[in-house]
Design a protein around this motif. Structure first.
Motif, PDB file in Angstrom:
ATOM      1  N   ARG A 191       0.784  -1.415   0.256  1.00  0.00           N
ATOM      2  CA  ARG A 191       0.383   0.299   0.020  1.00  0.00           C
ATOM      3  C   ARG A 191       0.468   1.076  -0.311  1.00  0.00           C
ATOM      4  O   ARG A 191       0.367   2.023  -0.810  1.00  0.00           O
ATOM      5  CB  ARG A 191      -0.853   0.008   1.263  1.00  0.00           C
ATOM      6  CG  ARG A 191      -2.200   0.788   1.395  1.00  0.00           C
ATOM      7  CD  ARG A 191      -2.915   0.564   2.845  1.00  0.00           C
ATOM      8  NE  ARG A 191      -3.929   1.636   2.268  1.00  0.00           N
ATOM      9  CZ  ARG A 191      -4.511   2.269   3.555  1.00  0.00           C
ATOM     10  NH1 ARG A 191      -4.658   1.469   5.025  1.00  0.00           N
ATOM     11  NH2 ARG A 191      -5.292   3.162   3.484  1.00  0.00           N
ATOM     12  N   MET A 192       1.867   1.109   0.735  1.00  0.00           N
ATOM     13  CA  MET A 192       3.205   2.484   0.424  1.00  0.00           C
ATOM     14  C   MET A 192       3.727   2.606  -0.255  1.00  0.00           C
ATOM     15  O   MET A 192       3.993   3.833  -1.026  1.00  0.00           O
ATOM     16  CB  MET A 192       3.955   2.227   2.142  1.00  0.00           C
ATOM     17  CG  MET A 192       3.568   2.056   2.965  1.00  0.00           C
ATOM     18  SD  MET A 192       2.258   3.563   3.590  1.00  0.00           S
ATOM     19  CE  MET A 192       3.623   5.197   3.310  1.00  0.00           C
ATOM     20  N   ASN A 193       3.984   1.285  -1.340  1.00  0.00           N
ATOM     21  CA  ASN A 193       4.670   1.777  -2.190  1.00  0.00           C
ATOM     22  C   ASN A 193       3.738   2.187  -3.759  1.00  0.00           C
ATOM     23  O   ASN A 193       4.058   2.213  -4.523  1.00  0.00           O
ATOM     24  CB  ASN A 193       5.477   0.248  -3.070  1.00  0.00           C
ATOM     25  CG  ASN A 193       6.600   0.010  -2.265  1.00  0.00           C
ATOM     26  OD1 ASN A 193       7.274   0.741  -3.080  1.00  0.00           O
ATOM     27  ND2 ASN A 193       6.761  -1.035  -1.709  1.00  0.00           N
ATOM     28  N   GLU A 194       2.356   2.419  -2.955  1.00  0.00           N
ATOM     29  CA  GLU A 194       1.579   2.885  -4.425  1.00  0.00           C
ATOM     30  C   GLU A 194       1.735   4.049  -3.880  1.00  0.00           C
ATOM     31  O   GLU A 194       1.452   5.057  -5.071  1.00  0.00           O
ATOM     32  CB  GLU A 194       0.256   2.297  -3.799  1.00  0.00           C
ATOM     33  CG  GLU A 194      -0.406   0.847  -3.935  1.00  0.00           C
ATOM     34  CD  GLU A 194      -1.344   0.542  -3.732  1.00  0.00           C
ATOM     35  OE1 GLU A 194      -2.633   1.365  -3.677  1.00  0.00           O
ATOM     36  OE2 GLU A 194      -1.422  -0.603  -4.060  1.00  0.00           O
ATOM     37  N   LEU A 195       2.600   5.080  -2.961  1.00  0.00           N
ATOM     38  CA  LEU A 195       2.951   6.754  -3.197  1.00  0.00           C
ATOM     39  C   LEU A 195       3.635   6.835  -4.049  1.00  0.00           C
ATOM     40  O   LEU A 195       5.077   6.139  -3.069  1.00  0.00           O
ATOM     41  CB  LEU A 195       2.223   6.774  -1.464  1.00  0.00           C
ATOM     42  CG  LEU A 195       0.829   6.485  -1.254  1.00  0.00           C
ATOM     43  CD1 LEU A 195       1.002   6.662   0.883  1.00  0.00           C
ATOM     44  CD2 LEU A 195      -0.257   7.247  -1.304  1.00  0.00           C
ATOM     45  N   GLU A 196       3.749   7.527  -4.934  1.00  0.00           N
ATOM     46  CA  GLU A 196       4.931   8.245  -4.934  1.00  0.00           C
ATOM     47  C   GLU A 196       5.910   8.917  -4.405  1.00  0.00           C
ATOM     48  O   GLU A 196       7.528   8.589  -4.444  1.00  0.00           O
ATOM     49  CB  GLU A 196       4.471   9.070  -6.061  1.00  0.00           C
ATOM     50  CG  GLU A 196       6.590   9.742  -6.858  1.00  0.00           C
ATOM     51  CD  GLU A 196       6.915   8.824  -7.823  1.00  0.00           C
ATOM     52  OE1 GLU A 196       6.836   7.714  -7.784  1.00  0.00           O
ATOM     53  OE2 GLU A 196       8.018   9.041  -7.793  1.00  0.00           O
ATOM     54  N   VAL A 197       5.378   8.758  -3.124  1.00  0.00           N
ATOM     55  CA  VAL A 197       6.091  10.120  -2.139  1.00  0.00           C
ATOM     56  C   VAL A 197       7.053   9.111  -1.241  1.00  0.00           C
ATOM     57  O   VAL A 197       8.372   9.116  -0.623  1.00  0.00           O
ATOM     58  CB  VAL A 197       5.431  10.834  -1.106  1.00  0.00           C
ATOM     59  CG1 VAL A 197       4.513  11.997  -1.403  1.00  0.00           C
ATOM     60  CG2 VAL A 197       4.508   9.856  -0.167  1.00  0.00           C
ATOM     61  N   PHE A 198       6.783   7.393  -1.456  1.00  0.00           N
ATOM     62  CA  PHE A 198       7.225   6.705  -0.706  1.00  0.00           C
ATOM     63  C   PHE A 198       8.237   5.683  -1.883  1.00  0.00           C
ATOM     64  O   PHE A 198       9.627   5.379  -1.302  1.00  0.00           O
ATOM     65  CB  PHE A 198       6.358   5.800   0.034  1.00  0.00           C
ATOM     66  CG  PHE A 198       6.708   4.232   0.715  1.00  0.00           C
ATOM     67  CD1 PHE A 198       7.483   4.876   2.123  1.00  0.00           C
ATOM     68  CD2 PHE A 198       7.330   3.109   0.121  1.00  0.00           C
ATOM     69  CE1 PHE A 198       7.842   3.923   2.727  1.00  0.00           C
ATOM     70  CE2 PHE A 198       8.169   2.051   0.666  1.00  0.00           C
ATOM     71  CZ  PHE A 198       8.358   2.687   2.138  1.00  0.00           C
ATOM     72  N   SER A 199       7.420   5.594  -2.786  1.00  0.00           N
ATOM     73  CA  SER A 199       8.386   4.603  -4.253  1.00  0.00           C
ATOM     74  C   SER A 199       9.569   5.241  -4.382  1.00  0.00           C
ATOM     75  O   SER A 199      10.233   4.572  -4.644  1.00  0.00           O
ATOM     76  CB  SER A 199       7.757   3.840  -4.655  1.00  0.00           C
ATOM     77  OG  SER A 199       6.729   5.270  -5.817  1.00  0.00           O
ATOM     78  N   ALA A 200       9.018   6.600  -4.540  1.00  0.00           N
ATOM     79  CA  ALA A 200      10.614   7.633  -4.690  1.00  0.00           C
ATOM     80  C   ALA A 200      11.724   7.032  -4.206  1.00  0.00           C
ATOM     81  O   ALA A 200      12.944   7.746  -4.391  1.00  0.00           O
ATOM     82  CB  ALA A 200      10.137   8.674  -4.744  1.00  0.00           C
ATOM     83  N   THR A 201      11.780   6.860  -2.473  1.00  0.00           N
ATOM     84  CA  THR A 201      12.852   6.762  -1.700  1.00  0.00           C
ATOM     85  C   THR A 201      13.783   5.886  -1.433  1.00  0.00           C
ATOM     86  O   THR A 201      14.220   5.667  -0.611  1.00  0.00           O
ATOM     87  CB  THR A 201      11.922   7.331  -1.018  1.00  0.00           C
ATOM     88  OG1 THR A 201      11.154   6.361   0.002  1.00  0.00           O
ATOM     89  CG2 THR A 201      11.399   8.768  -0.189  1.00  0.00           C
TER      90      THR A 201
END
Ligand SMILES: N[C@@H](CCC(=O)N[C@@H](CS)C(=O)NCC(=O)O)C(=O)O
Length: 206
Positions: A191-201
């Motif tokens: 679920r977190m990886n669906e968010l760019e703010v997370f996956s971009a890191t």
């Protein structure tokens, strides 16, 4: 502002995710403790990351202090750790479990990679592994079955840090958490990886 540290560090990464999520502008210098000890030592006498250099030159050290500053900057409505009460205690307990697992992960990783040849301490490594799994299993039990956030109806710092720590442990100790283990936490990571703010890191994107 300048954030010091590489995204492989779970402590640096949770700060970077938080900066992204809260929309706080910041540049990052990807200094590693093994390669840039002197540069890190110039801002943090402990020679650890992360450090956050504010625009007026004040330097914050330790991810807990940095996250506290960011929460105060955006105010209680957007803060990722509740300001008081049972909600705050719950998030702080979850964070103690996740951060504790990260600390033991760093120690186990150093045991595996930094000791001179032939001096690997198996007993210590096994104890760290047990502590990591203990913390993560407690987080798994705390996670709701319906795929919701760890504490309450909106994302908190517990969700960010837990997802970062799971990916960190998977990257430095790939055999520790079985693929079928911790299904609720695995769902949280997805679920977190669906968010760019997370996956971009993700450290691979550094
Ligand atoms: N409690 C600190 C822990 C920071 C930490 O342990 N950082 C590691 C990198 S993952 C580090 O700088 N290690 C180098 C060392 O301790 O010598 C925080 O939350 O910022």
């Amino acid at each position: 502002m300048i954030l010091i540290g590489r995204l492989l560090s779970p402590f640096v990464r949770r700060v970077q995710v938080t900066l992204n999520l809260l929309g706080v502008e910041c540049v990052r210098k990807p200094y590693g403790t093994a390669t840039h000890s002197d540069e890190i030592g110039a801002v943090n006498p402990l020679r650890r990351v992360p450090a956050l250099i504010l625009d007026d030159g004040e330097t914050l050290i330790d991810s807990n202090a940095i996250l506290d500053y960011l929460d105060q900057t955006v105010g209680p409505q957007r803060a990722l750790i509740p300001a008081s009460g049972v909600e705050r205690r719950k998030v702080l307990r979850l964070l103690a479990l996740a951060v504790g697992a990260a600390e033991k992960g760093v120690t186990a990783f150093y045991e595996k990679t930094r000791r001179p040849d032939g001096t690997f301490w198996q007993q210590g490594f096994d104890a760290y592994s047990e502590q990591i799994l203990g913390g993560l299993q407690a987080l798994e039990q705390a996670a709701p079955e319906d795929g919701g956030w760890l504490a309450g109806s909106r994302m908190s710092q517990a969700d960010i840090t837990t997802a970062v720590v799971i990916e960190f442990i998977d990257s430095v100790l790939p055999d520790l958490i079985g693929e079928q283990q911790l299904p609720r936490l695995r769902a949280l990571v997805s679920r977190m990886n669906e968010l760019e703010v997370f996956s971009a890191t993700h450290p691979s994107r550094e």
